[in-house]
Design an enzyme around this catalytic site. Structure first.
Site, mmCIF file in Angstrom:
data_model
loop_
_atom_site.group_PDB
_atom_site.id
_atom_site.type_symbol
_atom_site.label_atom_id
_atom_site.label_comp_id
_atom_site.label_asym_id
_atom_site.label_seq_id
_atom_site.Cartn_x
_atom_site.Cartn_y
_atom_site.Cartn_z
ATOM 1 N N GLU A 213 50.435 38.437 32.947
ATOM 2 C CA GLU A 213 50.424 36.975 32.803
ATOM 3 C C GLU A 213 51.816 36.452 32.452
ATOM 4 O O GLU A 213 52.402 36.888 31.449
ATOM 5 C CB GLU A 213 49.416 36.563 31.726
ATOM 6 C CG GLU A 213 47.987 36.830 32.168
ATOM 7 C CD GLU A 213 46.954 36.377 31.148
ATOM 8 O OE1 GLU A 213 47.320 36.127 29.984
ATOM 9 O OE2 GLU A 213 45.769 36.285 31.530
ATOM 10 N N HIS B 120 46.482 38.855 36.210
ATOM 11 C CA HIS B 120 46.084 39.028 34.796
ATOM 12 C C HIS B 120 46.107 40.507 34.419
ATOM 13 O O HIS B 120 45.220 40.978 33.696
ATOM 14 C CB HIS B 120 44.673 38.483 34.544
ATOM 15 C CG HIS B 120 44.476 37.040 34.891
ATOM 16 N ND1 HIS B 120 44.932 36.007 34.102
ATOM 17 C CD2 HIS B 120 43.862 36.444 35.954
ATOM 18 C CE1 HIS B 120 44.594 34.845 34.663
ATOM 19 N NE2 HIS B 120 43.954 35.078 35.784
#
Lengths: 235, 235
Positions: free
Chosen positions: B194, B159
């Site tokens: 992501e 992330h």
């Protein structure tokens, strides 16, 4: 006897280091000519010396001298004899590791509970809770325990951030993280927004600053408390 | 012999769970009729059962059965005999604690290195690195160690988020956190945005997906690598 200020952050947007807190700190440390600064959390990895210089500069504005804990030969004596103590922010894992390594956890706790005025910002506030398990920091070193000072009967989440409804990012929100914490722990958590702080005066804990705080209790819907509110019964 | 997909996230904005990866997973698990899912990271604290249901639903679209590790009497045998393995995201501290508690760290490592196809997303990717020290997760439980599988010779930051130049928030940026990590560790870190993933094919590690990745090496300025690039020499 505790006299502590537990702040979300050292610095708020658009102002200098500790600037927003200086009037409060002048009162808090009113009978201190010098305080001991614990620089162990090393924000951005800066050295103890560099960090202490930043703090000296801020406190010079209220005529208080600052000596870094690393400047003392005997850390325990420095804590015991301090007129006041300040633990700055940075990495909580590093801070807690260093406190354990130097055998300072219990001493710091008893010193603060005995009345030595204390200020914590960010990581320095995290350690006032029962555990460091609601820190936002990256686990860059492995501390011997997550147990911290327990100056207050709950945990802090500093730099508390509300979910961004426009975000497309799939990383967990702060609220989701704290919800995960409460699947395995019953300790309440105070989400302290930047610019907020808790004042601990003996047994009384009060929320201060311009913003409300968000409270997370196990098996309860999170709720807001207004600035000025008494949080002494949260446990 | 390793065949692993190490993904930043299970889900990208605007699509369903694992949707963006399904064509890749169809190839990756081409000779698997059933895979074993490790649900220990429990995102948002959901149960093993709830989590496994989500995964079953996603994999049913490529005709692969899923059995949760918690459904087996003998976890070690389940791992050893798995046709394929998937570790989902959630809380890395919880995942690593459970893997240690069940004595699965070394077994999972040797099983993956022996060629059982593996997929990790988020926390399940974090554990493929040398340590979990570059997770973004909250330390809600205390694992016996931060050492992880070491399927790849560096660490993952899933992330990965670029700093927001308009932010007024004073919490550390991801880059600052990784910089702090490198004050105490020399392990390189791949910031996986992501929608990106690493493909490990025997000794070859390749960046895949639509986005570039950001690489952090100790004492070097962070740099970008393009999708498709070989990362086998990063160590």
């Amino acid at each position: 006897m505790t006299k502590a200020i537990i702040a979300s952050t050292s610095t708020i947007h658009g102002s200098t280091y500790l600037e927003y807190l200086l009037p409060t700190l002048k009162e808090h440390y009113y009978n201190c000519s010098e305080i001991v600064f614990i620089p162990f959390a090393r924000p951005s990895g800066i050295s103890h010396e560099e960090y202490t210089l930043i703090v000296k500069k801020a406190f010079s504005q209220i005529n208080i001298q600052v000596k870094g804990l690393h400047e003392f030969d005997d850390y325990s004596n420095a804590i015991k004899n301090a007129q006041g103590i300040f633990t700055g922010g940075g990495n909580t894992f590093l801070l807690v590791s260093q406190l354990y390594k130097n055998n300072l956890i219990e001493l710091l706790r008893t010193t603060i509970l005995a009345g030595t005025p204390y200020l914590g910002t960010s990581a320095g506030s995290n350690i006032c809770g029962l555990t460091m398990s609601t820190t936002n920091d990256m686990p860059i070193v492995y501390p011997p325990s997550f147990k911290t000072l327990g100056i207050i009967p709950f945990n802090i989440n500093p730099h508390y951030l509300d979910p961004d409804p426009t975000s497309t990012h799939k990383g967990e929100t702060r609220e989701t993280r704290i919800k995960e914490f409460h699947k395995f722990n019953t300790i309440p958590v105070v989400g302290l927004r930047e610019g907020s702080w808790l004042t601990v005066d003996d047994k009384t804990i009060t929320l201060n600053g311009n913003l409300d705080a968000r409270i997370f209790e196990c098996n309860k819907i999170p709720y807001e408390v207004n600035t000025g509110q008494d949080l002494s019964d949260l446990n």
